[in-house]
Design an enzyme around this catalytic site. Sequence first.
Site, PDB file in Angstrom:
ATOM      1  N   GLU A   1      -4.571   2.416  -4.488  1.00 22.69           N
ATOM      2  CA  GLU A   1      -3.110   2.454  -4.410  1.00 22.69           C
ATOM      3  C   GLU A   1      -2.532   1.170  -3.829  1.00 22.69           C
ATOM      4  O   GLU A   1      -1.377   1.122  -3.432  1.00 22.69           O
ATOM      5  CB  GLU A   1      -2.663   3.647  -3.548  1.00 22.69           C
TER       6      GLU A   1
ATOM      7  N   ASP B   1       0.849  -1.184   0.000  1.00 22.55           N
ATOM      8  CA  ASP B   1       0.000   0.000   0.000  1.00 22.55           C
ATOM      9  C   ASP B   1       0.888   1.238   0.000  1.00 22.55           C
ATOM     10  O   ASP B   1       1.769   1.379   0.864  1.00 22.55           O
ATOM     11  CB  ASP B   1      -0.905   0.006   1.231  1.00 22.55           C
TER      12      ASP B   1
ATOM     13  N   ASN C   1      -2.284  12.952  -4.406  1.00 21.89           N
ATOM     14  CA  ASN C   1      -3.406  13.346  -5.265  1.00 21.89           C
ATOM     15  C   ASN C   1      -3.922  14.743  -4.911  1.00 21.89           C
ATOM     16  O   ASN C   1      -4.192  15.569  -5.793  1.00 21.89           O
ATOM     17  CB  ASN C   1      -4.543  12.333  -5.144  1.00 21.89           C
TER      18      ASN C   1
ATOM     19  N   ASP D   1      -1.507   9.227 -10.678  1.00 16.19           N
ATOM     20  CA  ASP D   1      -1.483   8.142 -11.666  1.00 16.19           C
ATOM     21  C   ASP D   1      -0.063   7.890 -12.170  1.00 16.19           C
ATOM     22  O   ASP D   1       0.340   6.741 -12.380  1.00 16.19           O
ATOM     23  CB  ASP D   1      -2.390   8.483 -12.847  1.00 16.19           C
TER      24      ASP D   1
END
Length: 302
Positions: free
Chosen positions: A221, A178, A186, A195
């Site tokens: 993620e 993770d 973000n 991304d």
Amino acid sequence: MAEAEDWDSDTTATDLTSLSEHTDPSRSRACLTVITGSAAGTMFRITRGDAVIGRSPTAAIRVVDDGVSRNHARIRHDSNGLFLEDLESRNGTYVNGARISESTTLREGDKIQVGRTTVLRFAFHDELDDSFHDNLVSSALRDPLTRLFNKRYLLDRLDSELKFARRHNTAVSLLMLDLDHFKKINDTHGHLAGDAVLTNLAAIMLKAVRNEDVVARFGGEELAIILRATPMEPASLLAERLRKLVEQTVTHYGGQDLRATVSIGIASFPTTPAETVEQLMEAADRALYRAKHDGRNRVSRA
């Protein structure tokens, strides 16, 4: 020994030569496509010489499903065509439902069964066939952003690998990864930047593992890696290497240098005596939670 590559390999195979004079020259690539079994959708392009089908690591056409022998069957070719023969496998080799006892000519559309669940379809392909197949399978089994395998494929493969490990007293390890504070990336730099980071790190994972291992995007993620025939200790060493690689990686996006770290949880059979995929995944998830709770950017074992 013939060479064969599955559809997601980085290496392309050379076309078969010396095919039957009756073969359409425009459709000269001899292919086997797995239509049932844990590797459904995988396409093997047969190249030259003989190609062994089986679960041995040296088999050109490797399938590891229930009932498949190490060296189960062999495809060979000469100037008269392509032929299939059983290699004294435990459960036999079948063509269109009939068990074969001698060398059998392969024809377009023949269905070959090895083991209890694996069926492969034999066909000649041209470039358009190959492209269509690759696009079709990719859309069904791949995550569109990272090009990693998707959750559906991960669960199917993990089920197959765990059953195989339990049946043959071997190991299989699962890494759950993770990205730490990914929401902050973000929120600060935008979702396209996020991304870019995720795609870059996915590429790093693929380069760091073996061809037979499976790297998948589990969701958001979170990534997952199946390590075939790998017990806890070597899985832990790989996990730590991956953690360091991520920590050292810089993603260049929009004039910015973006960094990320990753927390990793590991579960390994038989260290974790899991009987089901759910039990192995729950153990890896608990280890991942512990890694994040203890400060992130670290590896934790179940």
